[in-house]
Design an enzyme around this catalytic site. Sequence first.
Site, PDB file in Angstrom:
ATOM      1  N   GLY A  12     -26.107 -22.099 -36.965  1.00 44.94           N
ATOM      2  CA  GLY A  12     -27.364 -22.793 -37.237  1.00 44.94           C
ATOM      3  C   GLY A  12     -28.543 -22.354 -36.392  1.00 44.94           C
ATOM      4  O   GLY A  12     -28.782 -21.168 -36.178  1.00 44.94           O
ATOM      5  N   VAL A  58     -20.950 -29.382 -24.028  1.00 40.46           N
ATOM      6  CA  VAL A  58     -22.070 -29.996 -23.291  1.00 40.46           C
ATOM      7  C   VAL A  58     -21.754 -31.417 -22.836  1.00 40.46           C
ATOM      8  O   VAL A  58     -22.469 -31.984 -22.003  1.00 40.46           O
ATOM      9  CB  VAL A  58     -23.393 -29.974 -24.098  1.00 40.46           C
ATOM     10  CG1 VAL A  58     -23.840 -28.559 -24.389  1.00 40.46           C
ATOM     11  CG2 VAL A  58     -23.290 -30.794 -25.383  1.00 40.46           C
ATOM     12  N   TYR A 150     -27.435 -41.689 -34.966  1.00 39.75           N
ATOM     13  CA  TYR A 150     -27.978 -40.319 -34.914  1.00 39.75           C
ATOM     14  C   TYR A 150     -29.489 -40.367 -34.644  1.00 39.75           C
ATOM     15  O   TYR A 150     -29.993 -39.706 -33.724  1.00 39.75           O
ATOM     16  CB  TYR A 150     -27.691 -39.556 -36.211  1.00 39.75           C
ATOM     17  CG  TYR A 150     -28.305 -38.180 -36.189  1.00 39.75           C
ATOM     18  CD1 TYR A 150     -27.811 -37.197 -35.338  1.00 39.75           C
ATOM     19  CD2 TYR A 150     -29.411 -37.866 -36.985  1.00 39.75           C
ATOM     20  CE1 TYR A 150     -28.398 -35.933 -35.282  1.00 39.75           C
ATOM     21  CE2 TYR A 150     -30.003 -36.607 -36.943  1.00 39.75           C
ATOM     22  CZ  TYR A 150     -29.489 -35.642 -36.084  1.00 39.75           C
ATOM     23  OH  TYR A 150     -30.075 -34.411 -36.018  1.00 39.75           O
ATOM     24  N   GLY A 181     -36.921 -31.413 -40.132  1.00 38.40           N
ATOM     25  CA  GLY A 181     -36.336 -32.188 -41.224  1.00 38.40           C
ATOM     26  C   GLY A 181     -35.166 -31.410 -41.803  1.00 38.40           C
ATOM     27  O   GLY A 181     -34.477 -30.686 -41.077  1.00 38.40           O
ATOM     28  N   PHE A 187     -24.895 -28.282 -40.316  1.00 36.63           N
ATOM     29  CA  PHE A 187     -25.154 -29.673 -39.936  1.00 36.63           C
ATOM     30  C   PHE A 187     -24.488 -30.687 -40.881  1.00 36.63           C
ATOM     31  O   PHE A 187     -23.791 -31.605 -40.432  1.00 36.63           O
ATOM     32  CB  PHE A 187     -26.677 -29.875 -39.898  1.00 36.63           C
ATOM     33  CG  PHE A 187     -27.116 -31.275 -39.602  1.00 36.63           C
ATOM     34  CD1 PHE A 187     -27.173 -31.742 -38.299  1.00 36.63           C
ATOM     35  CD2 PHE A 187     -27.495 -32.132 -40.629  1.00 36.63           C
ATOM     36  CE1 PHE A 187     -27.600 -33.038 -38.023  1.00 36.63           C
ATOM     37  CE2 PHE A 187     -27.918 -33.424 -40.360  1.00 36.63           C
ATOM     38  CZ  PHE A 187     -27.965 -33.881 -39.058  1.00 36.63           C
TER      39      PHE A 187
HETATM   40  P1  NDP Z   1     -24.899 -26.626 -36.733  1.00 35.49           P
HETATM   41  O1  NDP Z   1     -23.755 -27.555 -36.989  1.00 35.49           O
HETATM   42  O2  NDP Z   1     -25.025 -25.405 -37.579  1.00 35.49           O
HETATM   43  O3  NDP Z   1     -24.901 -26.185 -35.202  1.00 35.49           O
HETATM   44  C1  NDP Z   1     -24.615 -27.086 -34.174  1.00 35.49           C
HETATM   45  C2  NDP Z   1     -24.291 -26.320 -32.915  1.00 35.49           C
HETATM   46  O4  NDP Z   1     -24.051 -27.266 -31.871  1.00 35.49           O
HETATM   47  C3  NDP Z   1     -23.060 -25.468 -33.065  1.00 35.49           C
HETATM   48  O5  NDP Z   1     -23.308 -24.218 -32.478  1.00 35.49           O
HETATM   49  C4  NDP Z   1     -22.004 -26.217 -32.259  1.00 35.49           C
HETATM   50  O6  NDP Z   1     -21.134 -25.280 -31.653  1.00 35.49           O
HETATM   51  C5  NDP Z   1     -22.868 -26.894 -31.201  1.00 35.49           C
HETATM   52  N1  NDP Z   1     -22.221 -28.068 -30.622  1.00 35.49           N
HETATM   53  C6  NDP Z   1     -21.902 -29.232 -31.232  1.00 35.49           C
HETATM   54  N2  NDP Z   1     -21.278 -30.056 -30.352  1.00 35.49           N
HETATM   55  C7  NDP Z   1     -21.216 -29.388 -29.175  1.00 35.49           C
HETATM   56  C8  NDP Z   1     -20.692 -29.686 -27.888  1.00 35.49           C
HETATM   57  N3  NDP Z   1     -20.089 -30.861 -27.628  1.00 35.49           N
HETATM   58  N4  NDP Z   1     -20.801 -28.766 -26.902  1.00 35.49           N
HETATM   59  C9  NDP Z   1     -21.392 -27.579 -27.148  1.00 35.49           C
HETATM   60  N5  NDP Z   1     -21.900 -27.224 -28.335  1.00 35.49           N
HETATM   61  C10 NDP Z   1     -21.810 -28.118 -29.337  1.00 35.49           C
HETATM   62  O7  NDP Z   1     -26.203 -27.529 -36.876  1.00 35.49           O
HETATM   63  P2  NDP Z   1     -27.757 -27.214 -36.601  1.00 35.49           P
HETATM   64  O8  NDP Z   1     -27.972 -25.846 -36.160  1.00 35.49           O
HETATM   65  O9  NDP Z   1     -28.490 -27.713 -37.775  1.00 35.49           O
HETATM   66  O10 NDP Z   1     -28.013 -28.234 -35.406  1.00 35.49           O
HETATM   67  C11 NDP Z   1     -28.602 -27.854 -34.189  1.00 35.49           C
HETATM   68  C12 NDP Z   1     -29.428 -29.013 -33.680  1.00 35.49           C
HETATM   69  O11 NDP Z   1     -30.462 -29.286 -34.612  1.00 35.49           O
HETATM   70  C13 NDP Z   1     -28.670 -30.331 -33.495  1.00 35.49           C
HETATM   71  O12 NDP Z   1     -29.116 -30.933 -32.308  1.00 35.49           O
HETATM   72  C14 NDP Z   1     -29.106 -31.144 -34.712  1.00 35.49           C
HETATM   73  O13 NDP Z   1     -29.031 -32.516 -34.461  1.00 35.49           O
HETATM   74  C15 NDP Z   1     -30.517 -30.671 -34.882  1.00 35.49           C
HETATM   75  N6  NDP Z   1     -31.139 -30.856 -36.172  1.00 35.49           N
HETATM   76  C16 NDP Z   1     -30.612 -30.336 -37.322  1.00 35.49           C
HETATM   77  C17 NDP Z   1     -31.270 -30.500 -38.527  1.00 35.49           C
HETATM   78  C18 NDP Z   1     -30.727 -29.993 -39.808  1.00 35.49           C
HETATM   79  O14 NDP Z   1     -31.132 -30.496 -40.886  1.00 35.49           O
HETATM   80  N7  NDP Z   1     -29.863 -28.999 -39.810  1.00 35.49           N
HETATM   81  C19 NDP Z   1     -32.570 -31.182 -38.593  1.00 35.49           C
HETATM   82  C20 NDP Z   1     -33.010 -31.709 -37.327  1.00 35.49           C
HETATM   83  C21 NDP Z   1     -32.344 -31.524 -36.197  1.00 35.49           C
HETATM   84  P3  NDP Z   1     -19.569 -25.468 -31.421  1.00 35.49           P
HETATM   85  O15 NDP Z   1     -19.046 -26.334 -32.520  1.00 35.49           O
HETATM   86  O16 NDP Z   1     -19.043 -24.067 -31.448  1.00 35.49           O
HETATM   87  O17 NDP Z   1     -19.480 -26.083 -30.066  1.00 35.49           O
HETATM   88  C1  8X3 Z   2     -31.324 -33.813 -39.243  1.00 32.35           C
HETATM   89  C2  8X3 Z   2     -32.265 -34.201 -40.324  1.00 32.35           C
HETATM   90  O1  8X3 Z   2     -32.915 -36.034 -41.953  1.00 32.35           O
HETATM   91  O2  8X3 Z   2     -30.545 -35.464 -41.804  1.00 32.35           O
HETATM   92  O3  8X3 Z   2     -31.728 -34.263 -38.016  1.00 32.35           O
HETATM   93  O4  8X3 Z   2     -31.593 -36.699 -40.047  1.00 32.35           O
HETATM   94  S1  8X3 Z   2     -31.797 -35.678 -41.039  1.00 32.35           S
END
Ligand code: NDP
Ligand code: 8X3
Length: 250
Positions: A12, A58, A150, A181, A187
Amino acid sequence: MNSVLITGASSGFGEACARKFAAQGLRLVLCARRADRLSALADELSQITEVHSVILDVRDREAVFALPASLPAAFADVGILVNNAGLALGLGGADVASVDDWEAMVDTNIKGVMYLTQAMLPGMVARGGGHVVNIGSVAASWPYPGGNVYGGTKAFVQQFSRNLRADLLGKSIRVSNIEPGMCETEFSVVRFNGDEERAKQVYSGMQPLTGTDIAEIVYWVTALPPHINVNQLEVMPTAQAWGPFAVHRD
Ligand code: NDP
Ligand code: 8X3
């Protein structure tokens, strides 16, 4: 040259940020839990820049605070921290949602951000500069059914980011909160516990953001001249907006 530390670099936004920063020739510290994903990305990006990867959960406070001292000298001066690792689990109402899921979101999205930030700030303060980029969400400000904890965790990220700005005033350390968004990454697959079909439906018939879109924004805020601090930046796909208030009628 200072390094860029990215959490959640295995997919992501984090992976896209790694690619963007690597293309600019910046030295990278890539962190995530999935070793296979991380090492494949590190191998690839090592062709164009220096990369150090760390298997890191983390939520593991001890491991996070041990991280700065464990970095090889070339990577030890972290100039940019991208607090990206995070997740949503489930979309159930507050009366039925899993408390285990709630705790996992609090531990990752809130405590993980707290730990990484405090682990990295002393170095930035000592060096007299740095940039913390937090990945928040539109869910911080805009409620939706099933967003309960969340959204609450991302509201924490929003206010924590602002309070960091207040704490760090005069220390030449920038703090930016990027609030995306709908973006098609892993995700929704994670949110729906591996149900890829259900995840796909979230983005069906509309054009979501991509990880690359967000990486461009993350890079842009860090590349601005040092006297400019983007505090908060909310970004949605053009195809997403707000609805009217929901009203229940008998
Ligand atoms: P992905 O699921 O594609 O990526 C999430 C990443 O977080 C992965 O690399 C995963 O790696 C890592 N991760 C999750 N839990 C842990 C942990 N405990 N320790 C270390 N690494 C962790 O999702 P996104 O790229 O979309 O999400 C990235 C961020 O963006 C998040 O904070 C999400 O809430 C936020 N976000 C996403 C949106 C969306 O619509 N996609 C919109 C708004 C915000 P691994 O599992 O290998 O540890
Ligand atoms: C991820 C976007 O709208 O699913 O943060 O909460 S939403």
